[in-house]
Scaffold this motif. Structure first.
Motif, PDB file in Angstrom:
ATOM      1  N   PHE A 276      -1.826   3.296   8.243  1.00 48.59           N
ATOM      2  CA  PHE A 276      -1.842   4.562   7.662  1.00 48.59           C
ATOM      3  C   PHE A 276      -0.944   4.752   6.541  1.00 48.59           C
ATOM      4  O   PHE A 276      -1.352   5.549   5.802  1.00 48.59           O
ATOM      5  CB  PHE A 276      -1.329   5.486   8.926  1.00 48.59           C
ATOM      6  CG  PHE A 276      -1.440   6.930   8.818  1.00 48.59           C
ATOM      7  CD1 PHE A 276      -2.711   7.468   9.080  1.00 48.59           C
ATOM      8  CD2 PHE A 276      -0.472   7.814   8.471  1.00 48.59           C
ATOM      9  CE1 PHE A 276      -2.721   8.933   8.903  1.00 48.59           C
ATOM     10  CE2 PHE A 276      -0.424   9.031   8.355  1.00 48.59           C
ATOM     11  CZ  PHE A 276      -1.571   9.621   8.634  1.00 48.59           C
ATOM     12  N   GLY A 279      -2.780   3.420   3.461  1.00 51.29           N
ATOM     13  CA  GLY A 279      -3.625   4.377   3.018  1.00 51.29           C
ATOM     14  C   GLY A 279      -3.204   5.530   2.069  1.00 51.29           C
ATOM     15  O   GLY A 279      -3.684   5.933   1.035  1.00 51.29           O
ATOM     16  N   GLU A 284      -5.264   7.748  -0.007  1.00 51.95           N
ATOM     17  CA  GLU A 284      -6.601   8.382   0.900  1.00 51.95           C
ATOM     18  C   GLU A 284      -6.048   9.575   1.726  1.00 51.95           C
ATOM     19  O   GLU A 284      -4.875   9.909   1.372  1.00 51.95           O
ATOM     20  CB  GLU A 284      -6.687   7.218   2.145  1.00 51.95           C
ATOM     21  CG  GLU A 284      -7.109   5.860   1.610  1.00 51.95           C
ATOM     22  CD  GLU A 284      -8.726   5.795   1.327  1.00 51.95           C
ATOM     23  OE1 GLU A 284      -9.265   6.649   1.920  1.00 51.95           O
ATOM     24  OE2 GLU A 284      -8.995   5.124   0.590  1.00 51.95           O
ATOM     25  N   MET A 289      -7.570   8.684   7.230  1.00 54.03           N
ATOM     26  CA  MET A 289      -6.608   7.612   7.558  1.00 54.03           C
ATOM     27  C   MET A 289      -6.360   7.600   9.135  1.00 54.03           C
ATOM     28  O   MET A 289      -6.210   6.639   9.917  1.00 54.03           O
ATOM     29  CB  MET A 289      -5.365   7.808   6.705  1.00 54.03           C
ATOM     30  CG  MET A 289      -5.311   6.908   5.481  1.00 54.03           C
ATOM     31  SD  MET A 289      -6.257   5.401   5.319  1.00 54.03           S
ATOM     32  CE  MET A 289      -5.447   4.381   6.349  1.00 54.03           C
TER      33      MET A 289
END
Ligand code: ADP
Ligand code: MG
Length: 890
Positions: A276, A279, A284, A289
């Motif tokens: 997470f 990302g 992202e 995520m």
């Protein structure tokens, strides 16, 4: 209150309880009369049924098994489930409602399957334990019969023997040196010598000598009594209206599985957290995520594991019961798999316990006891005296029809001796009913002898028992001759008993049957050798135990030479079994015993305390010990052993209660069979865990790689759940049903601390998982490049995993052996479930609602050839790893 008042209240108050609290104050015969029974005839079956409707079953309420809610709630206690709950909330928060609904559905399905399986397993285990529940010997319709203790009613005539748990409150009618331990009622730990005499109405429980109370144990002696109270009306029932069953113990396997789950939970949290963060750092969006994190979590959690574990354990219990083993403690199922040493009784477990007297020795000669009916006894007086003593204290009975022996009742040793005496016309068919019998001290194994005092123009004490014991109480000078002769017989594998006697210089009237005089100053007249053949199949079973590196030792009360001869015949301790005598053992310290225990094959003339010490000494070496026991005093050894094994037929209630498992056929072969099944259970749990672990690896590697390569998520969380719970789900349960591998008894026992999944399998799971991930991504990118729609791309990626896992289940069937060896038809259930899993997936792929949930579409034919190639590659990878890392396929 007078006796008449009692009766009045009895007749007016039959619907509740025969509450007369003063049974102990009345003569036994009056009690029998009052309860409308008969000592010789007992109740009729019809009467029993009628009384049962009035008094109910003879049992105390057990603690509630587990309520539906507790069982359901237990399904949600795992950290893995907590992860799924969080995943459900997260998907709902980011608006992926399909996923959250799917997770919810999975949670419900999982809980219901778990609940269903567990309650079924629990019921099955309970039903099996009923099989091992206490029994009672009663006289009904003039016949002696064995019934479940819970079926007793007031008025039943009950027989007691040492080792019995008293099955109801009894007024004693007849006793022979009866000692009862009533500590659970009175706190008094010393056994009480019982008689049949009435005592004062006001006597406290501990002083009521004419009573035997429900739940007390018979330490030694025999008795007949009449049931005066059952179930909740018993003394015990009044003080404890609910006997607590043991707290439900979790087995080490279950505990280790919990540990495993916790570790996975940590991995999930760590991996998702890092992914997470990475990302987000790479720019992202948080919601995409979140979705990836949830997918990861869902992929790693082995949802099917708890159910598969329950199934494997329950199945083990069932398979064992088919092989004559009743499991009383679930723990035993897995402990059996790591058992190193089996300490077995000789008589009845290794041998048939069908004895025949074959030889009689006296100072004047040795005779072969041919069973000829009219064989005239030799003029040797000692011959006759020996047979007379052999029968005098016998508790056996012979049934004669048309001058032929048609039936035998009683303990095997007694039966054989009585038969020999009877055939020589020296004894009656049932000596314990002879009018001349003044007192009887029955055989107890801790004492090693029995004796009777019979009136032969004045009382004569006639004893039979272990030669050393009787010689020790003898005054005659030819001790050494006797012991030498006994040793000679024993070396030929015969069980040897000595007979001795003494004319007492009192009168018959002076003999107190409750406390008869102790034997001393005896004259040993002769020895009898009994043959007890080894059981069929035991030798083969011991051979197989040797292959399985299971040491078998013999622990017996019998003579060392006899035990050694039988051990050699059965292959215990190879050709020359090493024996250790109880007396030698007595002289060793615990440390000395520990240092030699590994070399000793036969422990002879041992007491239950010796047995306990042997168990402890073996355990001090870190060995897992299974030990058998049948006697009253075997409890501590059975409890101390890792597996306490009791006898279902010949054993005592006390031994059964202390045991982890019960042999319904008393046969050694069943112990070895149980060990085999125990190994199979553990293997199967390992197979399922490995299988699910492989999926986890595949999904993680695929998701993380896709993310790193900047590809869109190949599987939505719902699709991963589909894989884990549905398609894998049917297969992992089937894997728990896998039959044992042919080599389960050809490898050493698993160490008790060996992890469920060893390093080797982690490695293989990682390798095969990575191979699947690579295959899945290969097909995924191919579909992307070929310009297929996203559902087709995802369909191809998911189907690759489904098919690869379907094939991988077969890889998982053996840790070492090649798939070419294990084959695919050995587990039909697995074959059926594999086909089912594939059909379900194909259906889902082309059915609108499931297409929507899993976000997939049917894949084109070109994808299928690639999918099959990946599946084939998984076999090759697994085989290669087996070949390289498991030292060949074997
Ligand atoms: P095991 O069951 O290991 O053979 P037991 O405790 O039954 O050992 O027997 C120990 C010894 O006690 C036997 O070797 C024998 O000498 C003696 N014994 C066994 N049964 C009887 C009996 N019914 N009456 C008298 N003595 C017996
Ligand atoms: Mg015995």
């Amino acid at each position: 209150m007078s006796f008449a008042d009692d009766r009045a209240s009895m007749t007016t108050d039959t619907t509740t309880s025969p509450a007369a609290p003063y049974w102990h104050a009345h003569e036994a015969v009056d009690v029998v009369y009052q309860l409308d029974s008969d000592i010789a005839v007992g109740l009729s079956q019809a009467e029993v049924e009628q009384r049962r409707t009035v008094h109910g079953a003879n049992e105390l309420p057990l603690e509630e098994v587990r309520t539906v809610w507790q069982l359901l709630a237990a399904q949600f206690t795992s950290p893995l489930i907590a992860i799924l709950l969080v995943a459900m909330v997260v998907t709902a928060l980011i608006g992926e409602y399909t996923d959250s609904v799917v997770i919810a559905v999975v949670l419900i399905i999982n809980a219901s399957i778990g609940y269903f399986q567990e309650s079924r397993a629990e019921r099955a285990v309970h039903a099996l334990m009923e099989l091992a529940s206490p029994q009672a010997i009663v006289i009904r319709d003039s016949r002696e019969q064995v019934v479940a203790a819970r079926d007793l009613v007031p008025g039943d005539i009950v027989r007691l023997t040492s080792g019995d748990r008293v099955p109801a409150d009894l007024r004693l009618v007849r006793t022979t040196t009866l000692d009862i331990d009533e500590s659970m009622l009175t706190g008094e730990s010393e056994p009480i010598r019982k008689s049949t005499d009435p005592v004062a109405e006001s006597a406290i429980v501990a002083d009521r000598f004419g009573m035997a109370y429900f739940g007390a144990t018979v330490v030694s002696g025999r008795a007949t009594g009449i049931a005066v109270a059952t179930g909740l009306n018993t003394q015990l029932g009044k003080i404890a209206d609910s006997i607590r069953t043991q707290a439900r113990p979790t087995t080490p396997l279950q505990r280790r599985m919990k540990g495993f789950a916790n570790r996975i939970a940590v991995v999930v949290l760590g991996a998702t957290g890092i992914t997470f963060a990475a990302g987000i750092a790479l720019g992202e969006s948080p919601s995409s995520m979140f979705l990836i994190a949830v997918a990861l979590a869902v992929a790693v959690v082995p949802e099917g594991l708890p159910v598969a574990l329950t199934v494997a354990l329950a199945l083990g219990v069932r398979r064992m019961s088919q092989r004559n083993v009743v499991i009383r403690a679930l723990l035993a199922v897995e402990t059996l798999g790591s058992t190193n040493v089996i300490g077995s009784d000789k008589t009845g477990t290794l041998t048939e316990n069908r004895m025949t007297a074959v030889e009689l020795w006296t100072a004047d000669g040795t005779y072969t006891l041919r069973g000829d009916w009219f064989d005239v006894p030799p003029s040797d007086v000692a011959f006759i005296e020996t047979l007379r003593s052999a029968a005098a204290s016998s508790e056996a009975a012979i049934e004669v029809v048309d001058a032929e022996i048609a039936g035998r009742r009683g303990e095997a040793t007694d039966v054989a001796l009585l038969e020999a005496a009877y055939r020589h016309q020296i004894a009656s068919a049932e000596p314990s009913r002879d009018p001349g019998l003044l007192a009887l001290v029955p055989f107890e194994s801790q004492r090693q002898y029995a004796y009777a005092i019979v009136d032969e123009d004045g009382p004569v004490l006639r004893a039979k028992g272990a030669p050393e014991r009787l010689v020790g109480m003898a005054s005659s000078s030819h001790r050494d001759v006797v012991l030498q002769a006994a040793d000679d017989m024993a070396r030929r594998g015969l069980r040897v008993l000595a007979m001795a006697q003494r004319k007492l210089d009192t009168t018959a009237d002076e003999i107190d049957p409750v406390a008869p005089p102790e034997p001393s100053g005896l004259t040993v007249t002769g020895l009898i050798g009994l043959q007890d053949p080894p059981r069929d199949g035991v030798k083969e079973s011991i051979d197989r135990c040797r292959d399985a590196q299971l040491r078998v030792i013999m622990i017996t009360g019998d003579h060392a030479a006899t035990a050694q001869a039988i051990a050699a015949e059965l292959g215990i301790g190879a050709d020359e079994p090493v024996a250790c005598n109880g007396r030698e053992l007595e002289e060793m310290s615990d440390e000395q015993l520990e240092s030699v225990v590994g070399q000793i094959d036969v422990f002879a003339r041992v007491t239950p305390e010796h047995k306990l010490r042997v168990v402890r000494a073996l355990q001090a070496h870190g060995l897992v010990v299974a030990v058998t026991g049948d006697g009253v005093n075997d409890g501590p050894a059975l409890k101390a052993a890792d597996i306490g094994v009791a006898m279902g037929r010949s054993g005592t209630d006390v031994a059964r209660e202390a045991s982890d498992m019960v042999l319904t056929d008393d046969n050694f072969v069943s112990i070895a069979a149980a060990v085999e099944e125990g190994r199979v259970v553990f293997d199967n749990v390992r197979k399922v865990t490995y299988f699910l672990l492989s999926t986890g690896f595949a999904a993680i590697v695929a998701i993380v790689s896709a993310m790193a390569a900047g590809l869109p998520l190949p599987y939505v969380p719902a699709a991963l759940l589909w894989l884990n719970v549905v398609t894998n789900g049917v297969q992992d349960v089937a894997l728990a049903f896998d039959p044992g591998e042919p080599d389960v008894l050809q490898r050493p026992p698993r160490h008790r601390d060996e992890p469920i999944v060893p390093w080797l399998l982690w490695e293989r799971a990682a390798l095969c998982g990575t191979a699947m991930a690579v295959g899945s991504l290969w097909i995924y990118t191919w579909a992307i490049d070929a310009g297929y729609s996203q559902p087709v791309q995802r369909g191809a990626a998911l189907t690759t995993l489904v098919v690869a896992m379907a094939v991988h289940a077969y890889n998982a069937r053996s840790e070492r052996r090649s798939i070419l060896r294990t084959g695919i038809v050995g587990n039909r259930l697995l074959l059926a479930s594999t086909i089912a899993a594939l059909l379900i997936h194909l259906t889902a792929m082309s059915w609108g609602p499931m297409q929507f949930v899993l976000q997939i579409a049917p894949v084109p034919a070109q994808a299928w050839t690639r999918i099959l190639a990946v599946a084939a590659a998984i076999i090759v990878v697994s085989e290669a790893h087996k070949l390289v890392r498991s030292r060949g396929w074997r």
